[in-house]
Design a protein around this motif. Structure first.
Motif, short mmCIF file in Angstrom:
data_model
loop_
_atom_site.label_atom_id
_atom_site.label_comp_id
_atom_site.label_asym_id
_atom_site.label_seq_id
_atom_site.Cartn_x
_atom_site.Cartn_y
_atom_site.Cartn_z
N LYS A 7 2.84 10.59 -9.51
CA LYS A 7 4.11 11.01 -10.12
C LYS A 7 4.61 9.93 -11.07
O LYS A 7 4.63 8.74 -10.72
CB LYS A 7 5.15 11.27 -9.02
CG LYS A 7 6.51 11.70 -9.54
CD LYS A 7 7.53 10.61 -9.45
CE LYS A 7 8.78 10.90 -10.26
NZ LYS A 7 9.80 9.84 -10.14
N GLY A 9 7.82 8.70 -13.46
CA GLY A 9 9.27 8.88 -13.66
C GLY A 9 9.66 8.85 -15.13
O GLY A 9 8.81 8.74 -16.02
N GLY A 10 10.96 8.90 -15.38
CA GLY A 10 11.50 9.03 -16.73
C GLY A 10 11.19 7.87 -17.65
O GLY A 10 10.75 8.07 -18.80
N THR A 174 6.63 4.01 -11.32
CA THR A 174 8.00 3.89 -11.81
C THR A 174 8.16 2.65 -12.67
O THR A 174 7.16 2.03 -13.07
CB THR A 174 8.98 3.94 -10.61
OG1 THR A 174 10.32 3.94 -11.09
CG2 THR A 174 8.79 2.77 -9.66
N ASP A 175 9.43 2.30 -12.97
CA ASP A 175 9.66 1.18 -13.91
C ASP A 175 9.84 -0.16 -13.21
O ASP A 175 10.13 -1.15 -13.85
CB ASP A 175 10.87 1.49 -14.80
CG ASP A 175 12.14 1.76 -14.01
OD1 ASP A 175 12.08 1.76 -12.76
OD2 ASP A 175 13.19 1.98 -14.63
N GLY A 178 7.78 -1.84 -7.32
CA GLY A 178 7.72 -1.20 -6.01
C GLY A 178 9.11 -1.19 -5.44
O GLY A 178 10.10 -1.26 -6.20
N PHE A 180 12.06 -3.04 -3.62
CA PHE A 180 12.50 -4.43 -3.47
C PHE A 180 13.53 -4.54 -2.35
O PHE A 180 14.09 -3.55 -1.90
CB PHE A 180 13.13 -4.93 -4.78
CG PHE A 180 12.11 -5.31 -5.82
CD1 PHE A 180 11.40 -4.33 -6.50
CD2 PHE A 180 11.84 -6.64 -6.10
CE1 PHE A 180 10.45 -4.67 -7.45
CE2 PHE A 180 10.90 -6.99 -7.05
CZ PHE A 180 10.19 -6.01 -7.73
N ASP A 183 18.27 -3.82 -5.23
CA ASP A 183 18.03 -3.36 -6.60
C ASP A 183 17.74 -4.57 -7.50
O ASP A 183 18.62 -5.39 -7.73
CB ASP A 183 19.27 -2.60 -7.09
CG ASP A 183 19.04 -1.95 -8.45
OD1 ASP A 183 18.07 -2.34 -9.14
OD2 ASP A 183 19.82 -1.06 -8.81
N LYS A 210 17.75 4.20 -5.39
CA LYS A 210 17.30 5.42 -6.07
C LYS A 210 15.83 5.38 -6.48
O LYS A 210 15.33 6.32 -7.10
CB LYS A 210 18.19 5.75 -7.26
CG LYS A 210 17.98 4.89 -8.47
CD LYS A 210 18.63 5.56 -9.66
CE LYS A 210 18.33 4.77 -10.91
NZ LYS A 210 18.52 5.48 -12.13
N VAL A 211 15.13 4.31 -6.13
CA VAL A 211 13.72 4.20 -6.47
C VAL A 211 12.91 5.36 -5.86
O VAL A 211 11.88 5.76 -6.41
CB VAL A 211 13.16 2.81 -6.10
CG1 VAL A 211 13.24 2.56 -4.60
CG2 VAL A 211 11.78 2.58 -6.62
P1 ADP Z 1 12.03 6.96 -12.08
O1 ADP Z 1 12.57 7.39 -13.41
O2 ADP Z 1 10.68 6.35 -12.15
O3 ADP Z 1 12.14 8.03 -11.05
P2 ADP Z 1 14.45 5.71 -11.07
O4 ADP Z 1 15.35 5.19 -12.16
O5 ADP Z 1 14.82 7.00 -10.44
O6 ADP Z 1 12.95 5.74 -11.64
O7 ADP Z 1 14.31 4.59 -9.93
C1 ADP Z 1 13.89 3.29 -10.25
C2 ADP Z 1 15.12 2.37 -10.28
O8 ADP Z 1 15.65 2.26 -8.95
C3 ADP Z 1 14.80 0.94 -10.65
O9 ADP Z 1 14.82 0.74 -12.05
C4 ADP Z 1 15.88 0.14 -9.93
O10 ADP Z 1 16.91 -0.30 -10.78
C5 ADP Z 1 16.47 1.12 -8.93
N1 ADP Z 1 16.52 0.59 -7.55
C6 ADP Z 1 17.62 0.63 -6.73
N2 ADP Z 1 17.35 0.04 -5.57
C7 ADP Z 1 16.05 -0.39 -5.62
C8 ADP Z 1 15.20 -1.08 -4.70
N3 ADP Z 1 15.63 -1.45 -3.48
N4 ADP Z 1 13.93 -1.37 -5.08
C9 ADP Z 1 13.49 -0.99 -6.32
N5 ADP Z 1 14.25 -0.34 -7.23
C10 ADP Z 1 15.52 -0.04 -6.89
#
Ligand code: ADP
Ligand code: ASP
Ligand code: MG
Length: 406
Positions: A7, A9-10, A174-175, A178, A180, A183, A210-211
Motif C-alpha cells: 500500500k 500513501g498520499g 509511507t513518508d 516506520g 516511531f 510523531d 495516524k501512520v
Molecule cells: P500516508 O499518506 O502514507 O497514509 P499519513 O500521513 O496518513 O501517511 O501517516 C504518516 C504520518 O503519520 C507521518 O508523516 C507522521 O507525521 C505521522 N505520525 C503520527 N504519529 C506517528 C508515529 N508514532 N510514528 C510515525 N509517524 C507518525
C-alpha cells in the motif's frame, strides 16, 4: 512465491516521480517471484482539496453519497497513472476500482465498513501474473453507490484486501521510516520502533498516531495478519507489527487534536446525576472518554469534566441543555480545540510508577490536565491543543523513549 499487498500513501504517490519510485518497489517484489496486489491512496492533499471545494457548495454536508463519489476520485487517478508507469516498465498491470474488485460496503457514506474485499475475478487476475492496482479508500454499496471508508481509509482497504486474498504479507509504504516512539514531525528524537505488537499499535493508532488507521490494525489483529510499515523513499527495515511481542513496557506517545471538553459544575450528590447524563449521551450516540469528577466547594455538590470528539461538540451541548438534564447542574462550559495525549505500552497499568511519571512530567512542563483515563495499554490526559507539542516532548523524554532500546 508469496502473495503480497503493497500500500502506498498520499505523499508516496504525490507526483509522477513518486509513482516511479513506487513502481520500483513493486518491480523488486515481482522480480523476486511474488504475486503483487497494490493499494494506492490519492496524491497528497487531493482529498483535502476536494473536501474543501465541496464544503463551499454543500456546507451542511447534505449530499453524502455524491460527496463520496467526489472524494474517491483521487485514488482512481493514482491507480490509472501507476498502471501506466508499470506497463512502460514492461510489466502486466491493470487498475481496479472498489466496485470492479467487489469491495462491497454498508451504506454509511463517509465512514463505510467493508463487507467483502475482493472478487474471484480479482484473484484470477493475480493468478494470471498481473499486477493488480486497487484504488484504496473506496467501496460500493449493494445498491451500486460508491462509498468511502473514512479519512486515511486506504490502510483499511490494504489490510482487508490482504485478508481476503490470503496474502502472506501486507506492507504499508509511507513518508516516514516506520512507526516511531512519537510523531517524528513533532519530536526529532523519536526513535523507530523495530517491532510492535498489534495490540500496542492499535492503542497508538486509536489515540491518534495516524501512520496507520486504527480500523486497519483492528482488522489485522482479528485476521492474525502481520503488517510492516516502511518508507517509500528510504531503504530500511521499517516496523514489524505482529501479535505476541511483549518484551517492552512503553512503546510510544500518541496524540489526537480532535477533542472537545465539557465542564459541569454544581451537580447534586446522591441523585444519580452523572448516571443520568451519561445515559442520555449514550442514547444520543455520543461517546465520552476522559473523565474527572471532583467535590465542589459546597460538599453536597460535585463537578464533572469529560471529553468527546470534536464532531460531537454541538450535539453534546444540545443534549445537556435539554430540560431534564439542565436541571441537574448549575453551569456548563464547553470548549473545542482540546487534545488527548497518551502514553501507550503493554502492561502499563500494572507497572509501579508509570502514572506518577506521567503526571509529574506533564506538571513540570507546566501542562494542565483536565481529565484522565487509563487502561491496560494506555494512560491518557485531556489538555489544550496549544500544549500538545510540549506534552509529547515532555512525555517522550520522561519515559526515556529517546534512549531505551527494545
Ligand atoms: P500516508 O499518506 O502514507 O497514509 P499519513 O500521513 O496518513 O501517511 O501517516 C504518516 C504520518 O503519520 C507521518 O508523516 C507522521 O507525521 C505521522 N505520525 C503520527 N504519529 C506517528 C508515529 N508514532 N510514528 C510515525 N509517524 C507518525
Ligand atoms: N485519500 C484518503 C485520505 O486522504 C485516503 C487515504 O489517504 O488513506 O483520507
Ligand atoms: Mg494514511
Amino acid at each position: 512465491m508469496a502473495r503480497i499487498v503493497m500500500k502506498f500513501g498520499g505523499t508516496s504517490t504525490a507526483d509522477n516521480d513518486c509513482l516511479r519510485i513506487c513502481a520500483g518497489h513493486i518491480a523488486r517484489e515481482v522480480k523476486a517471484g511474488h504475486q503483487v496486489a497494490v493499494v494506492v491512496s490519492a496524491p497528497a492533499g487531493m482529498t483535502n482539496e476536494l473536501g474543501a471545494r465541496m464544503a463551499k457548495l454543500d456546507p451542511d454536508h447534505q449530499h453524502k453519497d455524491e460527496s463520496d463519489l467526489v472524494l474517491s476520485s483521487g485514488e482512481q487517478i493514482n491507480a490509472g497513472l501507476l498502471v501506466m508507469v508499470l506497463r512502460q516498465m514492461g510489466y502486466k498491470a491493470r487498475s481496479w476500482t472498489g466496485w470492479q474488485a467487489g469491495l462491497i460496503t454498508d451504506d454509511n457514506h463517509g465512514q463505510a465498513r467493508l463487507k467483502t474485499a475482493a472478487s474471484q475475478q480479482f484473484c484470477d487476475d493475480l493468478d494470471r501474473g498481473n499486477i493488480a492496482v486497487l484504488t484504496g479508500f473506496q467501496g460500493v454499496t449493494i445498491a451500486g453507490k460508491i462509498t468511502t471508508l473514512g479519512r486515511g481509509g486506504s490502510d483499511v482497504s490494504a489490510v482487508a484486501l490482504a485478508a481476503a486474498i490470503a496474502a502472506d504479507r501486507c506492507d504499508i509504504y509511507t513518508d516516514v521510516d516506520g512507526v516511531f516512539t512519537a510523531d517524528p514531525s513533532i519530536v526529532p528524537e523519536a526513535r523507530l520502533i523495530p517491532r510492535l505488537s498489534a495490540s500496542e499499535m492499535l492503542e497508538m493508532a486509536s489515540n491518534g498516531a495516524k501512520v496507520l488507521h486504527s480500523r486497519a490494525v483492528e482488522l489485522a489483529l482479528a485476521e492474525n495478519l502481520d503488517l510492516r510499515v516502511t518508507s517509500t523513499f528510504k531503504e530500511g527495515p521499517g516496523t514489524e507489527i505482529s501479535e505476541g511481542l511483549e518484551d517492552h513496557l512503553v512503546s510510544g506517545i500518541a496524540y489526537s487534536r480532535d477533542q472537545s471538553r465539557v465542564s459541569l459544575t454544581g451537580l447534586k450528590r446522591g441523585i444519580g446525576a452523572a448516571q443520568k447524563i451519561f445515559a442520555e449521551l449514550a442514547v444520543a450516540g455520543i461517546n465520552s472518554d476522559l473523565l474527572a469528577l471532583g467535590p465542589a466547594s459546597d460538599l453536597t455538590m460535585f463537578n464533572l469534566v469529560f471529553a468527546t470528539s470534536r464532531q460531537d461538540h454541538g450535539p453534546v451541548v444540545e443534549c445537556l441543555r435539554q430540560r431534564q438534564l439542565a436541571d441537574l447542574y448549575k453551569t456548563m462550559d464547553a470548549k473545542e480545540n482540546m487534545a488527548r495525549i497518551s502514553v501507550v505500552g503493554l502492561g502499563l497499568r500494572s507497572q509501579y510508577g508509570m502514572a506518577d511519571r506521567f503526571f509529574s512530567s506533564l506538571a513540570s512542563a507546566g501542562i494542565i490536565i483536565d481529565a484522565v483515563a487509563t487502561s491496560e495499554l494506555r494512560i491518557s490526559a485531556l489538555i489544550t491543543n496549544e500544549q500538545v507539542e510540549n506534552a509529547v516532548r515532555a512525555l517522550h523524554f520522561a519515559f526515556a523513549l529517546d534512549r531505551n532500546s527494545k
